[in-house]
Scaffold this motif. Structure first.
Motif, PDB file in Angstrom:
ATOM      1  N   VAL A  96       0.848  -1.198   0.000  1.00 15.68           N
ATOM      2  CA  VAL A  96       0.000   0.000   0.000  1.00 15.68           C
ATOM      3  C   VAL A  96       0.883   1.248   0.000  1.00 15.68           C
ATOM      4  N   THR A  97       0.550   2.168  -0.878  1.00 17.53           N
ATOM      5  CA  THR A  97       1.195   3.472  -0.895  1.00 17.53           C
ATOM      6  C   THR A  97       0.223   4.505  -0.335  1.00 17.53           C
ATOM      7  N   VAL A  98       0.683   5.302   0.599  1.00 20.97           N
ATOM      8  CA  VAL A  98      -0.121   6.400   1.135  1.00 20.97           C
ATOM      9  C   VAL A  98       0.408   7.695   0.536  1.00 20.97           C
ATOM     10  N   GLN A  99      -0.452   8.408  -0.179  1.00 22.16           N
ATOM     11  CA  GLN A  99      -0.055   9.659  -0.822  1.00 22.16           C
ATOM     12  C   GLN A  99      -0.643  10.852  -0.062  1.00 22.16           C
ATOM     13  N   LEU A 100       0.220  11.823   0.220  1.00 22.41           N
ATOM     14  CA  LEU A 100      -0.189  13.054   0.895  1.00 22.41           C
ATOM     15  C   LEU A 100       0.104  14.237  -0.028  1.00 22.41           C
ATOM     16  N   PRO A 101      -0.852  14.668  -0.837  1.00 23.78           N
ATOM     17  CA  PRO A 101      -0.626  15.853  -1.675  1.00 23.78           C
ATOM     18  C   PRO A 101      -0.616  17.113  -0.810  1.00 23.78           C
ATOM     19  N   VAL A 102       0.472  17.859  -0.864  1.00 17.43           N
ATOM     20  CA  VAL A 102       0.674  19.007   0.030  1.00 17.43           C
ATOM     21  C   VAL A 102       1.079  20.228  -0.783  1.00 17.43           C
ATOM     22  N   TYR A 103       0.460  21.363  -0.445  1.00 20.18           N
ATOM     23  CA  TYR A 103       0.895  22.633  -1.043  1.00 20.18           C
ATOM     24  C   TYR A 103       0.742  23.731   0.007  1.00 20.18           C
ATOM     25  N   ASN A 104       1.862  24.205   0.534  1.00 21.53           N
ATOM     26  CA  ASN A 104       1.874  25.285   1.527  1.00 21.53           C
ATOM     27  C   ASN A 104       0.908  25.001   2.688  1.00 21.53           C
ATOM     28  N   GLU A 105       1.228  23.970   3.443  1.00 26.65           N
ATOM     29  CA  GLU A 105       0.411  23.543   4.583  1.00 26.65           C
ATOM     30  C   GLU A 105       1.236  23.653   5.864  1.00 26.65           C
ATOM     31  N   LEU A 106       1.710  24.838   6.137  1.00 21.37           N
ATOM     32  CA  LEU A 106       2.641  25.082   7.236  1.00 21.37           C
ATOM     33  C   LEU A 106       2.118  24.598   8.585  1.00 21.37           C
ATOM     34  N   TYR A 107       0.808  24.739   8.820  1.00 20.87           N
ATOM     35  CA  TYR A 107       0.267  24.479  10.144  1.00 20.87           C
ATOM     36  C   TYR A 107      -0.193  23.042  10.368  1.00 20.87           C
ATOM     37  N   VAL A 108      -0.249  22.240   9.315  1.00 21.06           N
ATOM     38  CA  VAL A 108      -0.761  20.877   9.500  1.00 21.06           C
ATOM     39  C   VAL A 108       0.158  19.802   8.936  1.00 21.06           C
ATOM     40  N   VAL A 109       1.215  20.171   8.211  1.00 21.64           N
ATOM     41  CA  VAL A 109       2.003  19.163   7.512  1.00 21.64           C
ATOM     42  C   VAL A 109       2.683  18.198   8.475  1.00 21.64           C
ATOM     43  N   GLU A 110       3.212  18.687   9.595  1.00 23.95           N
ATOM     44  CA  GLU A 110       3.865  17.789  10.552  1.00 23.95           C
ATOM     45  C   GLU A 110       2.866  16.817  11.157  1.00 23.95           C
ATOM     46  N   ARG A 111       1.693  17.338  11.459  1.00 20.53           N
ATOM     47  CA  ARG A 111       0.658  16.520  12.085  1.00 20.53           C
ATOM     48  C   ARG A 111       0.225  15.376  11.177  1.00 20.53           C
ATOM     49  N   VAL A 112       0.008  15.671   9.887  1.00 13.90           N
ATOM     50  CA  VAL A 112      -0.472  14.624   8.992  1.00 13.90           C
ATOM     51  C   VAL A 112       0.619  13.590   8.715  1.00 13.90           C
ATOM     52  N   ILE A 113       1.879  14.015   8.625  1.00 13.71           N
ATOM     53  CA  ILE A 113       2.960  13.045   8.426  1.00 13.71           C
ATOM     54  C   ILE A 113       3.064  12.113   9.621  1.00 13.71           C
ATOM     55  N   ASP A 114       2.954  12.663  10.825  1.00 13.03           N
ATOM     56  CA  ASP A 114       3.002  11.826  12.029  1.00 13.03           C
ATOM     57  C   ASP A 114       1.829  10.851  12.067  1.00 13.03           C
ATOM     58  N   ALA A 115       0.649  11.298  11.629  1.00  8.91           N
ATOM     59  CA  ALA A 115      -0.521  10.415  11.608  1.00  8.91           C
ATOM     60  C   ALA A 115      -0.317   9.259  10.638  1.00  8.91           C
ATOM     61  N   MET A 116       0.297   9.526   9.480  1.00  9.05           N
ATOM     62  CA  MET A 116       0.553   8.450   8.520  1.00  9.05           C
ATOM     63  C   MET A 116       1.612   7.486   9.055  1.00  9.05           C
ATOM     64  N   ALA A 117       2.589   8.031   9.746  1.00  6.44           N
ATOM     65  CA  ALA A 117       3.636   7.180  10.324  1.00  6.44           C
ATOM     66  C   ALA A 117       3.075   6.271  11.415  1.00  6.44           C
ATOM     67  N   ALA A 118       1.940   6.663  11.997  1.00 10.19           N
ATOM     68  CA  ALA A 118       1.322   5.875  13.072  1.00 10.19           C
ATOM     69  C   ALA A 118       0.366   4.811  12.551  1.00 10.19           C
ATOM     70  N   LEU A 153       9.731  21.937   7.164  1.00 10.28           N
ATOM     71  CA  LEU A 153       9.062  21.184   8.227  1.00 10.28           C
ATOM     72  C   LEU A 153       8.796  19.745   7.793  1.00 10.28           C
ATOM     73  N   ALA A 154       8.332  19.564   6.546  1.00 10.18           N
ATOM     74  CA  ALA A 154       8.053  18.215   6.055  1.00 10.18           C
ATOM     75  C   ALA A 154       9.338  17.395   5.986  1.00 10.18           C
ATOM     76  N   ALA A 155      10.403  17.993   5.506  1.00 11.69           N
ATOM     77  CA  ALA A 155      11.671  17.268   5.378  1.00 11.69           C
ATOM     78  C   ALA A 155      12.167  16.771   6.733  1.00 11.69           C
ATOM     79  N   ALA A 156      12.011  17.583   7.767  1.00 13.74           N
ATOM     80  CA  ALA A 156      12.471  17.191   9.098  1.00 13.74           C
ATOM     81  C   ALA A 156      11.679  16.011   9.639  1.00 13.74           C
ATOM     82  N   ARG A 157      10.344  16.034   9.469  1.00  9.24           N
ATOM     83  CA  ARG A 157       9.519  14.920   9.968  1.00  9.24           C
ATOM     84  C   ARG A 157       9.771  13.660   9.141  1.00  9.24           C
ATOM     85  N   ILE A 158       9.975  13.811   7.849  1.00 12.74           N
ATOM     86  CA  ILE A 158      10.263  12.658   6.996  1.00 12.74           C
ATOM     87  C   ILE A 158      11.585  12.016   7.418  1.00 12.74           C
ATOM     88  N   ALA A 159      12.588  12.827   7.670  1.00 12.49           N
ATOM     89  CA  ALA A 159      13.881  12.302   8.105  1.00 12.49           C
ATOM     90  C   ALA A 159      13.749  11.572   9.442  1.00 12.49           C
TER      91      ALA A 159
END
Length: 487
Positions: A53-75, A98-104
């Motif tokens: 399964v691939t989970v896709q997160l289309p993101v465009y300038n989501e400064l306030y929620v991008v970390e939260r959604v990446i963490d939710a997918m990681a969980a 912000l996204a790069a840091a959570r991805i790393a």
């Protein structure tokens, strides 16, 4: 002139009544489906049988929620060797960092997660999704917008339904993280609940076409490919691909009992951008696919429901026309007393409302089973008024879509809970414009109609003008208020 006015008004009313009757039929189908809904779900798969399964997160300038959604997918509770997460990041601001840091962070924990960047936003969301498909081997693709927070067991509750080979999509129900924030969010939730708890269930139960809602669902990769892939020639790439897939014989399985929580737009300009995209895109998709549906071999009842489904945004044109014509109709009635019985047909607007009351009451009861029934009436009337108040904005969007006018994909900004002020200043989609001024003038116009009806004793249009005055007034008020807060 008076007769032409009455005929045009009657045609608008007939279209609205037809739409209402279609919703009535879907409500009856949905109520029957809930009574027959099986309590169980497909059994869990063995450890080695879970597909990739691939989970896709289309993101465009989501400064306030991008970390939260990446963490939710990681969980997500899914075998790590079968899971691939793609952050499809077209951002041009600090979201990228912000996204790069959570991805790393999550990659260091052993998760397969990629930061997918493009050199441009060609194709917008559809282009990002298609670009991601070229860089993954997932048999299934789950898609979430940046404001969604699915439960960890989301994939384990949806993937088993693909055991049926004809199922191309599994769609879940949206729920609302910030429903109680304001009257604006409460009314949005009221309307969306009807779509997810009644309309989607009724279409599924009747074997009619439904749609993937753009997020909170899972696609079979071969279904996407067979239907022609993601295309960006409409603003509703989700509805477009849904119809192409179903015309190819694929089925969409809808799960009303599996929730996908998300945020609702909290400010009027954000709501406007969302409504513009949905209504213009719906009209574009109707222009693209309605002929194919009518020529296809599906059942006549499915063709009827698909017609109303694809053209549902055009109801705003009928509402706006009927609203504007209703004021001169009062004066025409005074000059043509011999047509008095015919003019009384204008009161049939209330008859057109009856199926919608049943439709929305059913959804409200499903969403709020313990709420006192008397709370429904003001909520429904305010929702109806607000929908009418948005009719100018939405009708213009529909006309642009039907005319084939192209426009950019303006995504709805997500603010992150508790970050309203910062978002309003940074991610605004537009301030006050001529359309807002016109909505203010229409508020006065319908208030005049309300007074004229009282003066002449013509009370048949009184409920309509009261709703229109309230609705356009609310839209104008929120537009001005949120613009001042963001200034």
């Amino acid at each position: 002139m008076e007769i032409a006015l009455l005929v045009l008004y009657g045609l608008c009313l007939a279209f609205i009544l037809g739409f209402s009757l279609a919703q009535l039929h879907l409500t009856r189908l949905a109520r029957r489906a809930y009574r027959q809904m099986p309590a169980g779900v497909p059994g869990p798969m063995a450890a080695g049988q879970w597909p990739r399964v691939t989970v896709q997160l289309p993101v465009y300038n989501e400064l306030y929620v991008v970390e939260r959604v990446i963490d939710a997918m990681a969980a997500l509770d899914y075998p790590a060797d079968r899971l691939h997460i793609q952050v499809l990041d077209d951002s041009t601001d600090d979201t990228v960092t912000l996204a790069a840091a959570r991805i790393a962070h999550h990659r260091a924990r052993g998760l397969r997660i990629d930061h997918v960047r493009r050199t441009d936003r060609q194709g917008f969301k559809a282009g990002a999704l298609g670009h991601g498909m070229q860089q993954t081997d997932g048999e299934f693709v789950a898609i979430f917008d940046a404001d969604f927070l699915p439960e960890p067991d989301f994939l384990r509750r949806t993937i088993p339904y693909f055991a049926e080979p004809g199922v191309g999509v599994v769609q879940t129900r949206w729920t609302h993280l910030n429903e109680q924030d304001s009257l604006l969010t409460k009314l949005q939730a009221f309307g969306l609940n009807a779509h997810f708890l009644v309309e989607q269930v009724g279409r599924t139960a009747g074997g009619h076409f439904i749609n993937f809602n753009g997020t909170g669902g899972v696609w079979r990769s071969t279904c996407i490919a067979d239907a022609g892939g993601w295309q960006s020639d409409t603003l509703t790439e989700d509805l477009d691909l849904s119809y192409r897939a179903q015309l190819r014989g694929w089925r969409i399985h809808y799960l009303p009992l599996v929730a996908a929580p998300a945020e609702l737009p909290a400010a009027m300009d954000a709501l406007r951008s969302q409504q513009f995209r949905w209504n213009k895109g719906g009209a574009e998709t109707a222009r693209k696919h309605l002929g194919s549906v009518l020529r296809s071999g599906v059942a006549p009842s499915t063709k009827v429901h698909a017609t109303f489904h694809l053209l549902n945004s055009t109801v705003f044109i009928a509402i706006l026309l009927m609203a504007v014509l209703s004021v001169p109709l009062i004066f025409a009635r005074e000059h043509l007393p011999e047509f008095k019985p015919v003019f009384q047909l204008a009161s049939l607007f209330l008859l057109a409302l009856a199926p919608l009351v049943y439709y929305y009451f059913t959804a409200w009861r499903l969403a709020e089973p313990t709420a006192p029934w008397r709370e429904f009436v003001p909520r429904f009337l305010l929702f109806l008024a607000m929908s009418m108040g948005l009719s100018l904005h939405n009708a213009l969007a529909v006309l642009a879509g039907l005319a084939g006018r192209k426009s950019a994909f303006i995504r709805t900004p997500k603010l992150g809970l508790g970050k309203q002020v910062q978002w309003q200043q940074r991610y605004r989609t537009g301030g006050l414009d001529g359309r807002t001024v016109l909505e203010g003038l229409l508020t006065l116009y319908f208030l005049f109609g309300l007074g004229a009806g009282l003066y002449f004793g013509n009370l048949g249009l009184l409920p309509l003008h009261l709703l229109l005055t309230t609705g356009f007034g609310l839209v104008f008020y929120y537009s001005v208020r949120h613009n001042r807060l963001a200034a």
